[in-house]
Design a protein around this motif. Structure first.
Motif, PDB file in Angstrom:
ATOM      1  N   ALA A 165       2.559 -25.405  15.285  1.00  0.00           N
ATOM      2  CA  ALA A 165       2.617 -24.014  14.833  1.00  0.00           C
ATOM      3  C   ALA A 165       3.718 -23.268  15.577  1.00  0.00           C
ATOM      4  O   ALA A 165       3.989 -23.532  16.748  1.00  0.00           O
ATOM      5  N   PRO A 166       4.400 -22.336  14.910  1.00  0.00           N
ATOM      6  CA  PRO A 166       5.489 -21.602  15.569  1.00  0.00           C
ATOM      7  C   PRO A 166       4.958 -20.675  16.655  1.00  0.00           C
ATOM      8  O   PRO A 166       3.782 -20.315  16.672  1.00  0.00           O
ATOM      9  N   GLU A 167       5.850 -20.303  17.534  1.00  0.00           N
ATOM     10  CA  GLU A 167       5.518 -19.337  18.580  1.00  0.00           C
ATOM     11  C   GLU A 167       5.060 -18.026  17.937  1.00  0.00           C
ATOM     12  O   GLU A 167       5.662 -17.567  16.964  1.00  0.00           O
ATOM     13  N   PRO A 168       3.970 -17.429  18.425  1.00  0.00           N
ATOM     14  CA  PRO A 168       3.499 -16.172  17.823  1.00  0.00           C
ATOM     15  C   PRO A 168       4.571 -15.088  17.838  1.00  0.00           C
ATOM     16  O   PRO A 168       5.360 -14.979  18.773  1.00  0.00           O
ATOM     17  N   ILE A 169       4.580 -14.300  16.796  1.00  0.00           N
ATOM     18  CA  ILE A 169       5.525 -13.181  16.678  1.00  0.00           C
ATOM     19  C   ILE A 169       5.048 -12.035  17.563  1.00  0.00           C
ATOM     20  O   ILE A 169       3.867 -11.671  17.544  1.00  0.00           O
ATOM     21  N   ARG A 170       5.953 -11.468  18.333  1.00  0.00           N
ATOM     22  CA  ARG A 170       5.613 -10.305  19.156  1.00  0.00           C
ATOM     23  C   ARG A 170       5.556  -9.083  18.243  1.00  0.00           C
ATOM     24  O   ARG A 170       6.575  -8.653  17.688  1.00  0.00           O
ATOM     25  N   LEU A 171       4.373  -8.539  18.085  1.00  0.00           N
ATOM     26  CA  LEU A 171       4.145  -7.465  17.119  1.00  0.00           C
ATOM     27  C   LEU A 171       3.694  -6.200  17.833  1.00  0.00           C
ATOM     28  O   LEU A 171       2.726  -6.222  18.597  1.00  0.00           O
ATOM     29  N   ALA A 172       4.392  -5.092  17.583  1.00  0.00           N
ATOM     30  CA  ALA A 172       3.979  -3.788  18.099  1.00  0.00           C
ATOM     31  C   ALA A 172       2.956  -3.203  17.128  1.00  0.00           C
ATOM     32  O   ALA A 172       3.301  -2.834  16.004  1.00  0.00           O
ATOM     33  N   LEU A 173       1.704  -3.139  17.557  1.00  0.00           N
ATOM     34  CA  LEU A 173       0.650  -2.551  16.728  1.00  0.00           C
ATOM     35  C   LEU A 173       0.602  -1.054  17.015  1.00  0.00           C
ATOM     36  O   LEU A 173       0.153  -0.624  18.082  1.00  0.00           O
ATOM     37  N   LEU A 174       1.064  -0.273  16.067  1.00  0.00           N
ATOM     38  CA  LEU A 174       1.122   1.179  16.228  1.00  0.00           C
ATOM     39  C   LEU A 174      -0.170   1.800  15.729  1.00  0.00           C
ATOM     40  O   LEU A 174      -0.791   1.294  14.793  1.00  0.00           O
ATOM     41  N   PRO A 175      -0.620   2.888  16.332  1.00  0.00           N
ATOM     42  CA  PRO A 175      -1.897   3.494  15.941  1.00  0.00           C
ATOM     43  C   PRO A 175      -1.906   3.923  14.478  1.00  0.00           C
ATOM     44  O   PRO A 175      -0.892   4.412  13.952  1.00  0.00           O
TER      45      PRO A 175
END
Length: 309
Positions: A165-175
């Motif tokens: 599996a690919p490296e997880p994507i760095r995701l900014a979870l905004l409110p």
């Protein structure tokens, strides 16, 4: 019979803490396919031990061939192969794998429950950390050479895909934000509204974290302005957090019991839209926002197979 009992019956040593489906190394995983165990609890009067052992050996041999043929993985064998001690403890087997240079061990077992139903459990263990990186029970029907071959093909694909599996994507979870277009919009957000927006963000956070597809990064505090109407704000916020993508959720309130939930994912470097979705018109009080948000992201984002960075 529970899956936990299946583990005990098969003798599979999965006493390690489960983790995301990834090998510890960022390099091509060096994979050792260990022997699988077999248990027949079907109660059939005919002794099928010889046939079962042959099919089990063919099953494991098939897994090893598949790993060897998969360019995403690198197969290794223990130094004692093909005469390794079958009764070695789990610690001893992991030590043998480490000495062979393996980073991941695939192990498991098969249990025959009845004439037509069998369970196969496959697990992958990170040798260095002793962390379970894959663990799944599969059900297959039949006890013929053909049934076992089909089971091996399916199990093999699942395990190999998980390990590569690919490296997880760095995701900014905004409110989550509220876009209130109802007749009462002039009253502004209530404390209950803010609480439910936070609950919606939390619900989506849990769904994304469980998926293993994203590594979440989040703002330290509340944003100073609404992001939904700002062309570049989401991307800039994601870049400031070192993220690759941003996700912004929006609840559009049409009436006191009518609303639409939406989300959009953008690239941090360009601001380009990666994915989006909305729930369509829904009925309910604001305490249903979190359930709707979690379901929407689960179905429209995680079910999409998107992996663009």
């Amino acid at each position: 019979m529970s899956h936990t009992r299946l583990v005990r019956c098969l003798g599979v040593a999965l006493v390690l803490a489960a983790g995301p489906v990834r090998a510890a190394s960022d390099q091509v995983p060096a994979v050792l396919v260990d022997d699988f165990s077999y248990l027949d609890t079907s109660g059939e009067p005919v002794d099928q031990t010889a046939a079962h052992q042959r099919r089990l050996q063919d099953f494991v041999a098939g897994l090893r061939r598949d790993v060897a043929a998969d360019a995403r993985l690198r197969p290794v064998s223990p130094r004692c192969s093909p005469s390794c001690p079958s009764e070695a403890s789990s610690d001893a087997r992991l030590q043998m794998a480490a000495e062979a240079g393996a980073t991941v061990v695939i192990t498991g077992g098969v249990q025959k429950l009845s004439t037509l139903v069998q369970w196969a459990r496959a697990a992958a263990i990170d040798v260095a950390t002793r962390r379970v990186v894959f663990d799944k029970v599969f059900t297959f029907r039949g006890d013929s050479d053909e049934a076992w071959e089909r089971a091996e093909i399916f199990v093999s694909r699942q395990v190999r895909d998980a390990l590569s599996a690919p490296e997880p994507i760095r995701l900014a979870l905004l409110p989550f934000e509220l876009d209130d277009t109802s007749a009462g919009a002039a009253l502004g957000e209530s404390e209950a509204d803010r609480k439910e927006l936070q609950e919606a963000t939390q619900a989506v956070r849990r769904v994304l974290a469980q998926s293993g597809r994203y590594r979440l990064v989040e703002p330290a505090g509340e944003p100073g302005q609404a992001l939904r109407a700002c062309d570049d704000c989401e991307a800039r916020a994601a870049r400031a957090l070192g993220a690759q993508q941003s996700l912004l959720g929006i609840v559009r309130r049409i009436g006191r019991t009518e609303y639409v939930i939406g989300f959009r994912v953008r690239r941090a470097d360009t601001g380009a839209l990666v994915a989006s979705g909305d729930s369509g018109l829904r009925l309910g009080a604001n305490d249903s926002w979190s359930r709707g948000a979690a379901r929407l992201v689960r179905e429209r984002l995680l079910g999409s197979g998107d992996s663009e960075r």
